[in-house]
Design an enzyme around this catalytic site. Structure first.
Site, PDB file in Angstrom:
ATOM      1  N   HIS A 182       0.946  -1.299  -0.029  1.00  0.00           N
ATOM      2  CA  HIS A 182      -0.095  -0.053   0.097  1.00  0.00           C
ATOM      3  C   HIS A 182       0.898   1.267  -0.102  1.00  0.00           C
ATOM      4  O   HIS A 182       1.713   1.301   0.790  1.00  0.00           O
ATOM      5  CB  HIS A 182      -0.716   0.065   1.205  1.00  0.00           C
ATOM      6  CG  HIS A 182      -1.836   1.071   1.137  1.00  0.00           C
ATOM      7  ND1 HIS A 182      -1.624   2.428   1.190  1.00  0.00           N
ATOM      8  CD2 HIS A 182      -3.436   0.807   1.138  1.00  0.00           C
ATOM      9  CE1 HIS A 182      -3.059   2.934   1.181  1.00  0.00           C
ATOM     10  NE2 HIS A 182      -3.941   2.060   1.095  1.00  0.00           N
ATOM     11  N   ARG A 202      -5.974  10.350  -0.581  1.00  0.00           N
ATOM     12  CA  ARG A 202      -5.604  10.744  -1.724  1.00  0.00           C
ATOM     13  C   ARG A 202      -6.840  10.735  -2.638  1.00  0.00           C
ATOM     14  O   ARG A 202      -6.838  11.699  -3.666  1.00  0.00           O
ATOM     15  CB  ARG A 202      -4.780   9.689  -2.433  1.00  0.00           C
ATOM     16  CG  ARG A 202      -3.222   9.906  -1.762  1.00  0.00           C
ATOM     17  CD  ARG A 202      -2.163   8.707  -2.516  1.00  0.00           C
ATOM     18  NE  ARG A 202      -2.606   7.462  -1.727  1.00  0.00           N
ATOM     19  CZ  ARG A 202      -2.734   6.200  -2.240  1.00  0.00           C
ATOM     20  NH1 ARG A 202      -2.676   6.151  -3.716  1.00  0.00           N
ATOM     21  NH2 ARG A 202      -2.848   5.383  -1.733  1.00  0.00           N
TER      22      ARG A 202
END
Lengths: 547, 208
Positions: free
Chosen positions: A312, A332
């Site tokens: 990740h 994000r």
């Protein structure tokens, strides 16, 4: 080793800024080949023992798949035995969904879990769950995004089944009592994920997995499902046809083995993050040590993609006591930039995770990272930029991020967080069909322990969907199989271990390495005198047997 | 990695004297010092409520409750792990509540002790997430389930509040009940329902 601009200097030069241009940088597969940890070929070997012999596998995973059992017949003498229709191994999202459905279908269900009910990666999967509910979105688009993110290498039937189940999974979760973010009209809110063509991630703050798990845990503990907690599985049981017929658990409460004989078994043990492949930190739960893969493999279940893992992009890189802790991709998707030490963006932040992680590794490898001390580098997750564009968004949508900031002594509204990829997800695993059935009759699997649903790279939000969709399906199918089960006498043993051990010896593999791991090495489980009753005191060839 | 002995912190965990570097959490310190620790370890990210610890800091008589994965060690700290949380004693099925008009009556059947709150604030004091637990119990007792549930967004079900309650109220389960009935009876998103309806009629198939 790692170079970069020292943390304090980089921080002094950081300036919050609402908008920064998208980097003009072309990249393709070569970014992955050069920087993604899956491509470190010396860490990949071919399996020599078992049904996947000849297939590539990560070296550390191969060590446990080709390890020897922790037990033999002598350990089981006098152990209590219980019987059930359906046995679920694993108390995360997939295990709870499976147990609830099997119980609803009328089966007697036992759910065993290594630690407490709900201790799992589910509780930490906070970004959200994908389901195509927006008017401009379709299951077809969801399928195509999943296929693309997977680099085409997935089981198409499984992916199609998962996306078609999406909306019904959300309805089921709401009926279990799970909340989602709603707009002013009470409609489900959605946000984008890396690699998606439409906003499709449904969420609850940045606590989606926590909300899901506490609801499912409560549903299970208020049902007639019997829960065996603090009971890691050490082996599966087989009948005289080699079918799966139960499992053996080591109770951490009374330090004894327990045999559970079952007509169907569902393995939902999750992933392998706590094996720290390639030396990476992990976002995974303490118990994620790949146990289910080991047990299923010894019984002859076919596995796939054992050399493909997900890192990740946004694991915390500083401060050290929280290194590896996940910061949700939701940050994000809300628009936070990734910046190198020079304050520049270097990739489209919403590319699929394998590309973004590789780009971060590249920036650090080429000296554009921020040096955090102790050989560790990272890059900035520019959280102040989203706060500048939409004041108040972090407090409203990301309470977990704020809490994490408090624990780090950082206010993410004003200061960026330092991140580096963290080992997050096992893309491969046990091969299943749409009902979660493995290649071994009687053995069903659901969730992260399975392979093929996400191919080479999973998209954000597809894991929470996967565990509920296939967990429910496995629960229904396992209950159905148990219902039609013949009552004739069957000899239930661990005979399959004898065959596996013979194979190990013929291949000159050492029998000294015991698996499954059960706990990460640094927890020192195997040195803990409390658990001597669960450990063989004899070394191979030396007999000081207690019986 | 080399660590100067000057940077080591001395503390006591579960009665064992331990030294560990100052950047360590309580759990990491125990592992660092060579002691096994399995029970009471969970997500290591502060969301599972497994690693509950009692803490007394140097020179203080006050005992606090915290999560061992998030707690940084300090000089002279005394820490005890609290494993095996109290099992829940209430039992209910959402399906047994026939309509939202019945929720409050059912609540008092399932959680009869919730009305006995003495307002001692024990629950609120023990909460490692800083939730106003007592207020949540009060709101739920008045049938204000949506508001009560909203206070518990960050609850990790560590059960410390239940341990602290002299009336044996399980505030975290009260709150979770409040949250669940809110979803079960009141979340009816039209975008989801419309999508399900189209799919029920056989629309939107996937072509592999």
């Amino acid at each position: 080793m790692a170079k970069g601009i020292p943390y304090n200097i980089a921080l002094k030069h950081y300036r919050p800024q609402a908008d920064r241009p998208m980097p003009r940088m072309e990249f393709g597969e070569e970014l992955l080949h050069k920087y993604h940890p899956d491509y470190i070929r010396e860490n990949c070997i071919d399996l020599t023992v078992g049904v996947n012999a000849g297939d590539p596998c990560h070296r550390q995973l191969a060590e446990v798949l080709q390890g020897d059992s922790r037990i033999d017949e002598a350990d089981l003498a006098g152990s209590p035995e219980i019987e059930t229709d359906v046995l679920v191994i694993g108390g995360g999202g997939a295990g709870c969904a499976a147990a609830l459905e099997a119980s609803l279908a009328g089966a007697k269900v036992i759910l065993a879990t290594k630690l407490r009910l709900g201790d799992s990666n589910t509780v930490m999967a906070e970004g959200g769950i994908q389901a195509s509910v927006e008017k401009d979105d379709t299951p077809q688009k969801h399928y195509e995004d999943t296929l693309k993110g997977a680099h085409g290498e997935l089981d198409r039937k499984l992916a199609a089944q998962m996306v078609m189940d999406g909306p019904e999974v959300i309805r089921w979760l709401i009926q279990q009592g799970m909340q989602f973010e709603l707009d002013q009209y009470g409609d489900l809110m959605t946000r984008r994920a890396g690699g998606t063509s439409a906003p499709r991630v449904l969420y609850f703050r940045d606590y989606t997995g926590l909300e899901m798990m506490r609801v499912l845990r409560e549903a299970v503990s208020n049902s007639n499902i019997e829960v065996l907690d603090y009971s890691p599985a050490v082996e599966l049981l087989s009948d005289d046809s080699g079918h799966c017929a139960g499992a053996i658990f080591s109770s951490l409460k009374d330090y004894k083995y327990i045999l559970v004989k079952a007509r169907s078994v569902i393995v939902a043990t999750g992933g392998i993050g706590r094996m720290h492949l390639n030396g990476f930190p992990t976002s995974n739960h303490f118990g994620a040590t790949g146990d289910g893969l080991v047990l299923a493999y010894r019984l002859g279940a076919h596995l796939r993609d054992l050399d493909i893992f997900q890192y990740h992009p946004s694991g915390l890189a500083y401060p050290p006591h929280l290194a590896g802790t996940l910061i949700t991709e939701g940050v994000r998707s809300a628009g936070a930039y990734l910046l190198n030490a020079g304050g520049e963006r270097f990739i489209d932040e919403l590319k699929p995770r394998d590309y973004v992680a590789s780009a971060i590794i590249r920036e650090c490898a080429e000296g554009r990272g921020v040096y955090a001390g102790d050989g560790k580098c990272g890059i900035w997750l520019d959280t102040p930029s989203i706060e500048l564009r939409e004041p108040g968004i972090i407090e409203k949508r990301f309470p977990k991020l704020l809490h994490l900031g408090t624990k780090c002594g950082i206010d993410p509204r004003k200061q960026p967080m330092l991140i580096y990829p963290t080992l997050h997800y096992q893309n491969g695993g046990v091969i299943i069909d749409q009902d979660g059935a493995s290649s071994v009759p009687g053995l069903f699997c659901a969730g992260e322990v399975c392979g093929g649903v996400h191919g080479r790279n999973r998209l954000m939000g597809n894991s929470l969907l996967d565990i509920i969709a296939f967990g429910r399906r496995a629960g229904v199918a396992a209950a159905k199989r148990a219902h039609g089960f013949g009552r004739g006498p069957k000899k239930i043993t661990i005979e399959h271990l004898r065959n596996f051990r013979r194979e190990l010896m013929l291949a000159n593999m050492p029998l000294t390495r015991k698996s499954p791991l059960l706990f990460p090495v640094y927890a020192k489980f195997d040195d803990d005198t409390d658990y001597d009753g669960l450990r063989k005191k004899l070394k191979i060839g030396l007999s000081n047997d207690q019986d | 990695m080399s660590i100067d002995s000057e940077n080591l912190i001395s503390l006591r965990i579960n009665g064992k004297d331990i030294s560990a570097p100052k950047s360590h959490s309580v759990i990491q310190a125990l592992w660092y010092a060579g002691y096994p620790r399995v029970k009471g370890v969970g997500c290591l990210q502060g969301v599972c409520g497994s690693c509950r610890v009692l803490v007394r800091r140097a020179g203080s008589t006050k005992v606090t409750t915290e999560l061992g994965c998030e707690l940084l060690i300090e000089e002279g700290m005394d820490v005890h792990f609290l494993i095996y949380p109290t099992p829940p004693h209430q039992s209910y099925q959402l399906e047994d509540i026939r309509s939202s008009w019945e929720v409050q009556a059912k609540f008092h059947e399932i959680f009869p002790e919730a009305e006995q709150c003495r307002h001692c604030a024990g629950c609120t004091t023990t909460c490692p997430k800083g939730i106003d637990v007592e207020r949540g119990v009060e709101l739920a007792s008045k049938g204000r389930f949506s508001e009560a549930g909203e206070l518990f967004v960050e609850c990790v079900m560590c059960n410390l509040c239940q341990t602290a309650c002299p009336e044996m109220i399980a505030p975290n389960h009260v709150a979770l009940f409040s949250r669940r009935v809110t979803a079960y009876f009141h979340i009816r998103p039209s975008n989801l329902i419309n999508r399900l309806e189209i799919m029920r009629k056989g629309g939107l198939k996937v072509i592999e």
